[in-house]
Design an enzyme around this catalytic site. Structure first.
Site, PDB file in Angstrom:
ATOM      1  N   ALA A 185      36.569  66.140  36.947  1.00  0.00           N
ATOM      2  CA  ALA A 185      37.524  66.803  36.516  1.00  0.00           C
ATOM      3  C   ALA A 185      36.463  68.003  35.701  1.00  0.00           C
ATOM      4  O   ALA A 185      36.676  68.326  34.449  1.00  0.00           O
ATOM      5  CB  ALA A 185      38.002  66.148  35.000  1.00  0.00           C
ATOM      6  N   GLN A 212      22.881  66.728  45.031  1.00  0.00           N
ATOM      7  CA  GLN A 212      24.566  66.595  44.424  1.00  0.00           C
ATOM      8  C   GLN A 212      25.059  65.863  45.526  1.00  0.00           C
ATOM      9  O   GLN A 212      25.598  65.231  45.639  1.00  0.00           O
ATOM     10  CB  GLN A 212      24.942  67.777  44.207  1.00  0.00           C
ATOM     11  CG  GLN A 212      26.053  67.436  43.021  1.00  0.00           C
ATOM     12  CD  GLN A 212      26.643  68.967  42.238  1.00  0.00           C
ATOM     13  OE1 GLN A 212      26.736  69.866  42.554  1.00  0.00           O
ATOM     14  NE2 GLN A 212      27.628  68.973  41.341  1.00  0.00           N
ATOM     15  N   TYR A 217      40.203  81.377  47.757  1.00  0.00           N
ATOM     16  CA  TYR A 217      38.927  80.962  47.637  1.00  0.00           C
ATOM     17  C   TYR A 217      37.556  82.261  47.606  1.00  0.00           C
ATOM     18  O   TYR A 217      36.892  81.731  48.317  1.00  0.00           O
ATOM     19  CB  TYR A 217      37.868  79.693  47.902  1.00  0.00           C
ATOM     20  CG  TYR A 217      38.673  79.062  47.378  1.00  0.00           C
ATOM     21  CD1 TYR A 217      39.813  78.687  46.877  1.00  0.00           C
ATOM     22  CD2 TYR A 217      38.314  77.288  48.312  1.00  0.00           C
ATOM     23  CE1 TYR A 217      40.584  76.883  46.387  1.00  0.00           C
ATOM     24  CE2 TYR A 217      38.764  76.271  47.934  1.00  0.00           C
ATOM     25  CZ  TYR A 217      40.360  75.930  47.148  1.00  0.00           C
ATOM     26  OH  TYR A 217      40.429  74.471  46.668  1.00  0.00           O
ATOM     27  N   GLY A 249      32.629  69.072  45.036  1.00  0.00           N
ATOM     28  CA  GLY A 249      31.856  69.774  45.423  1.00  0.00           C
ATOM     29  C   GLY A 249      30.596  69.999  45.095  1.00  0.00           C
ATOM     30  O   GLY A 249      30.045  68.694  44.682  1.00  0.00           O
TER      31      GLY A 249
END
Length: 307
Positions: free
Chosen positions: A205, A283, A53, A277
């Protein structure tokens, strides 16, 4: 936060994991630290990254973000992807070199869950497992796992590990969400049969299950679908129509499509922890709330009928 154990281990993790692929391209050190601490404060203990990453930047940012709270976290990282900075493939030397480099970037003395990121047809699985066994014996790795392995590859690895008395994979990462359910045919049942816990990635997704994309409008300018062909290719009209139907199901329970997507995958019996994430504290909190929803059998059946 609900906690779950990987089968036949003492490795307990939160049902929601923080996927750290955003660390580097979308979050700098301050942002990564803010999100990581919000995750810890919300009860998330499982943090997933990889040496590939962003050329190791994600590992480095995560290690610094955890800092003195490292012992509150279960760190999972991966090796073996072709573009990994420590070398691709899964040869014994790559295994050793990748582990040492990941430990340094993470600023820790052990990796709790070390994944083979992708299978390597050029290296015998026994060679890889023997190198992983060395790391386990040295205390540098607690448990080993696989990602993107087919059911046949998982079965072969477990058989070799059993016959040679080598570490067995305890987890399998698979792409699994409301729009991608092919793993339910063989991969998930095989993992359950062999005693591996499932860790799904891309539960939303790649953003398609957030409701941000619509069939009758172009993707938002700052979205991944507007900037990368991979994501635009999966945001097809057919999938977006399915998202609309799923959103209607979620609304009947006063829930969002994100709630449904994360709650549905967390409600699957084979799942140990769901990778999601986050790029903000809000979030993180939203994902934690969504992953706490356990769908009833009736609700699960309604989702199946909708799809």
């Amino acid at each position: 936060m609900e906690m779950r154990l990987f089968p036949a281990t003492d490795l307990e993790v939160s049902v929601l994991a923080l996927g750290c692929n955003n660390f580097g391209p979308r979050l700098d050190q301050d942002g990564a630290t803010e999100v990581t601490r919000a995750a810890l404060d919300s009860g998330i203990t499982h943090f997933d990254t990889a040496n590939s990453y962003w050329a190791g930047a994600s590992e480095r940012l995560l290690g610094r973000a955890l800092g003195s709270r490292r012992d509150e976290a279960v760190i999972a990282t991966k090796f073996g992807m072709k573009n990994a900075p420590d070398g691709g493939g899964t040869s014994a030397q790559v295994v050793r070199d990748s582990c040492e480099a990941s430990l340094e970037r993470l600023g820790t003395d052990r990796i709790d869950l070390f994944y083979v990121h992708f299978p390597d047809e050029s290296t015998a699985i026994e060679e890889t497992l023997r190198a992983l066994d060395e790391l386990v014996q040295q205390g540098k790795v607690r448990h080993v796992a696989c990602s993107n392995f087919s059911s046949g590859q998982v079965r072969e690895a477990i058989e070799v590990a059993t016959d040679a008395d080598l570490p067995r994979f305890v987890a399998s990462q698979v792409q699994w969400n409301l729009l991608e359910r092919g793993v339910e045919q063989e991969d998930v049942p095989t993992a359950q049969e062999l005693g591996l816990g499932i860790v799904p990635f891309f539960p939303l997704a790649s953003g398609v299950l957030t409701g941000k994309y619509r069939a009758d409008a172009p993707p938002p300018a700052d979205s991944r679908a507007a900037n990368w062909s991979y994501f635009s290719d999966i945001a097809t009209p057919e999938r977006l129509a399915r998202v609309e139907r799923l959103s209607e199901v979620a609304a009947r329970y006063d829930r969002s499509i994100v709630d449904l997507a994360l709650g549905w995958i967390a409600s699957q019996p084979a799942v140990i922890s769901v990778l999601a994430g986050a790029t903000s504290v809000r979030q993180v909190e939203s994902n934690v709330a969504a992953a706490s929803w356990r769908l009833t059998d009736e609700q699960l059946s309604e989702v199946d009928a909708t799809l």
